[in-house]
Structure formats: C-alpha cells, structure tokens
Design an enzyme around this catalytic site. Structure first.
Site, PDB file in Angstrom:
ATOM      1  N   CYS A   1       5.985  34.416  39.873  1.00 53.86           N
ATOM      2  CA  CYS A   1       7.206  33.943  40.538  1.00 53.86           C
ATOM      3  C   CYS A   1       8.351  34.941  40.452  1.00 53.86           C
ATOM      4  O   CYS A   1       9.293  34.880  41.250  1.00 53.86           O
ATOM      5  CB  CYS A   1       7.647  32.612  39.932  1.00 53.86           C
TER       6      CYS A   1
ATOM      7  N   HIS B   1      16.539  29.557  39.559  1.00 54.14           N
ATOM      8  CA  HIS B   1      15.122  29.474  39.922  1.00 54.14           C
ATOM      9  C   HIS B   1      14.815  28.048  40.393  1.00 54.14           C
ATOM     10  O   HIS B   1      14.186  27.865  41.430  1.00 54.14           O
ATOM     11  CB  HIS B   1      14.257  29.855  38.730  1.00 54.14           C
TER      12      HIS B   1
ATOM     13  N   LYS C   1      15.441  26.417  46.551  1.00 60.16           N
ATOM     14  CA  LYS C   1      14.116  25.807  46.696  1.00 60.16           C
ATOM     15  C   LYS C   1      14.199  24.350  47.145  1.00 60.16           C
ATOM     16  O   LYS C   1      13.214  23.792  47.628  1.00 60.16           O
ATOM     17  CB  LYS C   1      13.342  25.911  45.382  1.00 60.16           C
TER      18      LYS C   1
ATOM     19  N   PHE D   1       5.298  32.013  35.840  1.00 56.09           N
ATOM     20  CA  PHE D   1       4.105  31.838  35.030  1.00 56.09           C
ATOM     21  C   PHE D   1       3.873  33.105  34.199  1.00 56.09           C
ATOM     22  O   PHE D   1       4.211  34.206  34.597  1.00 56.09           O
ATOM     23  CB  PHE D   1       2.883  31.599  35.920  1.00 56.09           C
TER      24      PHE D   1
ATOM     25  N   HIS E   1       9.016  26.411  47.189  1.00 55.54           N
ATOM     26  CA  HIS E   1       8.809  27.519  46.247  1.00 55.54           C
ATOM     27  C   HIS E   1       7.912  28.573  46.883  1.00 55.54           C
ATOM     28  O   HIS E   1       6.692  28.431  46.899  1.00 55.54           O
ATOM     29  CB  HIS E   1       8.165  26.971  44.978  1.00 55.54           C
TER      30      HIS E   1
ATOM     31  N   GLU F   1      15.686  25.939  32.175  1.00 51.77           N
ATOM     32  CA  GLU F   1      16.644  26.848  32.817  1.00 51.77           C
ATOM     33  C   GLU F   1      18.071  26.397  32.551  1.00 51.77           C
ATOM     34  O   GLU F   1      18.972  27.223  32.365  1.00 51.77           O
ATOM     35  CB  GLU F   1      16.382  26.945  34.313  1.00 51.77           C
TER      36      GLU F   1
END
Length: 426
Positions: free
Chosen positions: A174, A315, A347, A411, A352, A326
């Site tokens: 990501c 994010h 997003k 990830f 995403h 986050e």
C-alpha cells in the site's frame, strides 16, 4: 511562500504536472471537483459477476477509453494498470507544458519513470490462467510473462513515451506510490536526475484478488446494497475497506530548471520518511510508534516545524484496526496539536487503490491546497470513540493551507510519509 529552512538538503523538487484517472473523476479538474463536492465513485462491481463474493462493491474507473491511447494489439498485450496509467501520464505532461514529440533524444535521456504499484497486472495473468486451465489452450500470449511482471509497468511508460532515463517500479504494498515519490524526490534533489514521471497505478479488481481479500476478511461485507456508503473511514460502523483502482501521475522536476522554462509549480516536495514496524505481514503493531516515526522523519526531512503542517492526507482504509492505529500514530507524532489539524481520507470516495493510494492522497492535498479547500471524509456518520480527531466529516471546508503531510501504511508493517508545500498554480 516560505517555510522554515527545509530546503537545505540538496536541490529543490517541484511538481509541474498532474494527471488523474480515478473512480470519481478522470482528469485533474474532475477529480478536484469530486473532492470538493464529496462525490464518491464506488459502485457494484461491473468488471465481472461478483454475486458469489461477500464483498460485491469496488471503486472502478468508468469514464476512460484506453483505445483512444493504445492500438488494439497493445491493449491485448498489456494489463489494465497500463491502460489507466498512459492517459494519466498524457495529462500530466500536457499540464506541465511538455510535448514529447518535440523533445530531442538528449532531452528524453534526462527523463526517468518511477512508478509505484502493489499488484502489477493481475487481470492479464488471471486471463492467461483461465485460458490455460479452463479452456485447455496450450498456446498463450507471448507476453504472458513480460506483461504480468510488476516491473513492466514503468517499461511500458518509458517505451510509449520514449524516455531513456531510469525506469523503475517500487512495489511495497500500500505504500508503493508514496515510496516511489520519495525515491523520485531523492533522485532529483541529490542530482541523480532532473525530470521524472512518477506516481502510482493499480488495477487489481479481479475475481481472484477480490476473493483473496474476502477470505482475509479485510473488505467490507455489509454495504453491498449501498455501494456509495461502503467505504467509511473512522466511522463506528466500518467493517473493512473497499478495493479501488486508478492512476495518479506527477511530473517532478528540479525547480530551477522548471522555472527556467516557465513551468507552473503545482506543489513542492519538501521531505520523505519511511519506517517498518517489523511486526507482522498483515497486522499493524498496535503501539503505533513506527507510523508516528515515519511522519516525524518526513517532517524533519522537510525542515518544517510540526505546527506548520496544516492538513494531513490520511491512509484511512476503513478497517477497524488501521483507522484506530493511524489515529494513535497521529497523536504520538503531533501530541495535543493533533486535535487541531484537519485531516481526511480520500478512500471514502475512491476506495483503496492499493499501491496507488499514497499518490491519490498527495494529489488530493495538491487539489485542496491550490483550490482553497480541504477534502472531506464522507460516510462519517457516527463517531468511533477511539477515532476522535478532525477527519473533516462529509463536507469539504474552505481553508487555505500551505503545508500538507501525506501518510501511508501498508501490509508488511510498512509506513511512509511525504511533506509537500503549496505551489503557485491557479
């Protein structure tokens, strides 16, 4: 516009062109309008029959005609990530006032391509597997291997436009496009390149990829009948992300060279930071110390004070764990001031787009800074007690901001952040 003394490390890097192919708008102006209006682009999956999947919604790009840019034989030889990227590169170059046809060979040798992508061309590869195993075809495309590798994405752009500089793909999940921007930024500021086409492209809305995310239980399962409300970062009722796709491309140039040719400056890149939790392949470390450190590193690299950051592009995936962590990371980075900084997740409107998500947020910040507004987080209807910052709920706000922080978490315990400053483009 001047911020502290953040330009002491090497040459200055300007963003002179922007191109967008997004689920909620094709073209920079359309994307900016959608962000200002809080208009989402998530709908029921149209690329294939997703009726058997637990998640049947995605942020697909609809208003694009790749055949206007690529001949039929090239469309068959390449994956959708390329089909989305080439129109975005065209727009970015055009907005930068650059005509490739008029460039000499020497000029083209000074142009590099640094892209970020998490998935490459899974659509191309899945179709080849289908032909081989289901239809028992033993003669597959001669481009089965070359076009299915992630590294081929930058090669296709370099070949198409004739750019002879470095041609690389950064694939860190990501965080891919944020890392690609950071890599391009460092190459220019430390004198390894003068001009780079950079950004991200991903197109992973395929049957196998969707099924994989469903099995992992990281995508939403509760909003198949309300697609536009499916992605809801920081909302108490969120239960997973929505897969998206798209291409967001930026033109990076050494600032003095850009000014010498009369280029508009959309933004200036000031700093980049990256860390790793070293914790788990898919779960985030709940301590949130490393994403906070990535933000701090980017701010320190930029040479700005934390109280100069006026907006954060989060994010914000819409997963229960990511949004809480986050939020905590932001508090660890900014302390009490975290509650005073407006921030949002694009997003909520586009889903995403995997490796392209970081640059999607960067472009959103550029749109907002140059347009005098801050993008919202739509679908934020009920506050989560553990997500208690100013996420700009549901509607954009009119505000002038000079410096933005763009955050990305991926990830593999990866964290990356970029600091940008408003330019002078109208």
């Amino acid at each position: 516009m001047n911020v502290s003394n953040g330009r002491s490390k090497g040459r200055r890097v300007a963003v002179t062109g922007v191109g967008v192919v997004s689920p909620n708008g094709v073209g920079l102006e359309s994307y900016q309008d959608s962000l200002r209006e809080g208009r989402g682009g998530i709908d029921t999956i149209a690329a294939f029959d997703a009726g058997s999947l637990s998640c049947q919604v995605a942020g697909e790009v609809k208003d694009i005609r790749p055949q206007d840019f690529l001949p039929a034989k090239e469309l068959k030889r390449t994956g959708r990530a390329v089909h989305l990227a080439i129109p975005a590169v065209h727009e970015a170059l055009q907005r930068a006032g650059l005509c490739v046809k008029r460039m000499s060979l020497e000029e083209k040798q000074s142009w590099g391509v640094i892209l970020g992508s998490g998935g490459g061309a899974p659509d191309f590869l899945e179709e080849q597997y289908r032909l081989y195993y289901t239809e028992q075809l033993r003669k597959l495309s001669a481009y089965n291997i070359s076009s299915s590798t992630i590294g081929s994405l930058s090669s296709e752009i370099s070949i198409y436009f004739g750019f002879h500089g470095a041609s690389h793909v950064i694939s860190t999940g990501c965080t891919s496009s944020t890392d690609a921007l950071g890599y391009a930024f460092n190459m220019i500021r430390f004198g390894l390149a003068d001009h780079i086409v950079t950004g991200g492209t991903d197109a992973t809305i395929t049957p196998a990829v969707m099924q994989g995310f469903c099995v992992m239980q990281v995508v939403t399962r509760s909003r198949n009948d309300e697609p536009v409300k499916a992605s809801r970062p920081f909302d108490r009722g969120r239960d997973g992300f929505v897969l998206g796709e798209g291409a967001w491309i930026l033109i990076f140039e050494e600032r003095e060279l850009a000014l010498a040719r009369g280029a508009r400056i959309y933004a200036e890149v000031l700093g980049y930071g990256s860390t790793c939790d070293a914790y788990h392949r898919v779960r985030l470390d709940p301590a949130a110390e490393e994403p906070a450190r990535a933000m701090t590193k980017a701010i320190e690299d930029a040479g700005v004070a934390k109280d100069e950051v006026g907006y954060i592009a989060l994010h914000g995936t819409s997963t229960v764990l990511n949004d809480k962590i986050e939020t905590l990371a932001t508090k660890l980075c900014f302390g009490k001031r975290a509650r005073d900084i407006p921030m949002s997740s694009v997003k909520s409107m586009i889903g995403h787009p995997q490796g392209a998500s970081g640059v999607a947020g960067v472009v959103a910040a550029i749109c907002g800074m140059n347009g005098g507004f801050l993008p919202p987080t739509i679908n934020l209807e009920e506050s989560d007690p553990e997500c208690d910052l100013n996420y700009i709920p549901n509607s954009s706000v009119t505000k002038s901001v000079d410096v933005s922080l763009c955050n990305c978490i991926g990830f593999g315990s990866k964290n990356s952040a970029l600091v940008i400053e408003r330019g002078d483009a109208p």
